[in-house]
Write a protein that holds these residues in place. Sequence first.
Motif, mmCIF file in Angstrom:
data_model
loop_
_atom_site.group_PDB
_atom_site.id
_atom_site.type_symbol
_atom_site.label_atom_id
_atom_site.label_comp_id
_atom_site.label_asym_id
_atom_site.label_seq_id
_atom_site.Cartn_x
_atom_site.Cartn_y
_atom_site.Cartn_z
ATOM 1 N N GLU A 133 43.866 35.792 40.700
ATOM 2 C CA GLU A 133 44.234 37.182 40.937
ATOM 3 C C GLU A 133 44.881 37.293 42.316
ATOM 4 O O GLU A 133 44.261 36.959 43.329
ATOM 5 C CB GLU A 133 42.994 38.076 40.855
ATOM 6 C CG GLU A 133 42.414 38.173 39.453
ATOM 7 C CD GLU A 133 41.265 39.166 39.383
ATOM 8 O OE1 GLU A 133 40.220 38.883 40.006
ATOM 9 O OE2 GLU A 133 41.408 40.218 38.740
ATOM 10 N N GLY A 139 38.999 42.814 42.240
ATOM 11 C CA GLY A 139 39.480 42.217 41.002
ATOM 12 C C GLY A 139 38.607 42.557 39.815
ATOM 13 O O GLY A 139 37.613 43.280 39.929
ATOM 14 N N ARG A 140 38.980 42.019 38.668
ATOM 15 C CA ARG A 140 38.278 42.342 37.429
ATOM 16 C C ARG A 140 36.806 41.945 37.472
ATOM 17 O O ARG A 140 35.957 42.597 36.872
ATOM 18 C CB ARG A 140 38.966 41.633 36.258
ATOM 19 C CG ARG A 140 38.419 42.044 34.916
ATOM 20 C CD ARG A 140 39.062 41.263 33.790
ATOM 21 N NE ARG A 140 38.619 41.771 32.499
ATOM 22 C CZ ARG A 140 38.800 41.126 31.362
ATOM 23 N NH1 ARG A 140 39.413 39.958 31.359
ATOM 24 N NH2 ARG A 140 38.366 41.636 30.220
ATOM 25 N N ALA A 158 49.253 44.843 38.235
ATOM 26 C CA ALA A 158 48.176 43.863 38.449
ATOM 27 C C ALA A 158 46.976 44.281 37.602
ATOM 28 O O ALA A 158 46.019 44.879 38.117
ATOM 29 C CB ALA A 158 47.807 43.771 39.921
ATOM 30 N N GLN A 171 43.016 44.939 38.595
ATOM 31 C CA GLN A 171 42.814 45.152 40.025
ATOM 32 C C GLN A 171 42.680 46.646 40.343
ATOM 33 O O GLN A 171 43.355 47.482 39.744
ATOM 34 C CB GLN A 171 43.962 44.553 40.837
ATOM 35 C CG GLN A 171 44.019 43.034 40.777
ATOM 36 C CD GLN A 171 45.061 42.461 41.721
ATOM 37 O OE1 GLN A 171 45.438 43.081 42.713
ATOM 38 N NE2 GLN A 171 45.533 41.260 41.412
#
Length: 299
Positions: free
Chosen positions: A103, A124-125, A243, A246
């Motif tokens: 990422e 991030g995820r 993205a 994100q």
Amino acid sequence: MSESNLLGDYVRARRELVTPEQVGISVSGVRRVPGLRREEVAMLAGISADYYLRLEQGRDRNPSAQVLEALARVLRLDDDATAYLLRLGAGQPRRRRRRPRKETVPPGVARLVAMLPLPAYVEGRYFDVLAANALATALSPRLVAGANRLRDLFLDPAEQALYPDWENAAAGMVAGFRESVGTDTDDPRCIELVGELSLASPRFSRLWARHDVEACEGAAKHIDHPQVGGLRLNRERLGVGGAPGQTLVVYHPDPGTDNADKLALLASATPIRTGRAIDFPEDPLAARGVKDTAKNHMR
């Protein structure tokens, strides 16, 4: 965590959290199971007990939306949890496992984070911190690129001390993590993180087993900061365009409050990359007073 029966694992976990009294079933004698029995769920949802058993055991993985919505009603699921249940029952084809992509924060967003005069970071995820500005790090030293919000909240006593209501904060973060990863619980990154935390934190293990799901949204957050004391800040979460997965997280105080003064006090003692002062109060005289106070308190 089962990779092969996500739907069954989910409805079983939620069934065990619903009491007979909540759905109008009278209880007599000793019950050997927590929550509802399978046949009780089936009866209330209007399906056969055998069909419900097949769902829990993973022998039927293509229930109709009507069946899933009936189960959501019986299991007292809110909108987020119902949407998650419908995704689990969608029968998505198995994808070929690929090496997870790193990422990377878009350069423009990284520059924006560095310049914002508010605590900000990109998440991030899997709740990894991908970028953070100096004021975010001043709010929590764990808010630095490379850290993981979930790991820090459960394994770092200093991070836990920031939250007066740590129990609820922990429960909300686990529910938000499950919402974020969705049906991709067999992703290597998810397996690694959940496995590590399940072994190291009994509290995390119990919360993960509940299968709670909650969308991470903007909310007021209370922080007990070791330098400036209690802070009430508004947390905003904004998706980062281009993205997927994100999120830009920004904390801001209500203007004209003690919280704004305290955050300005913290900012005045924080090195800012842009090299310019950060003044939260709108009144220049008030800002000057905050700066003078900061000099006295931070010496």
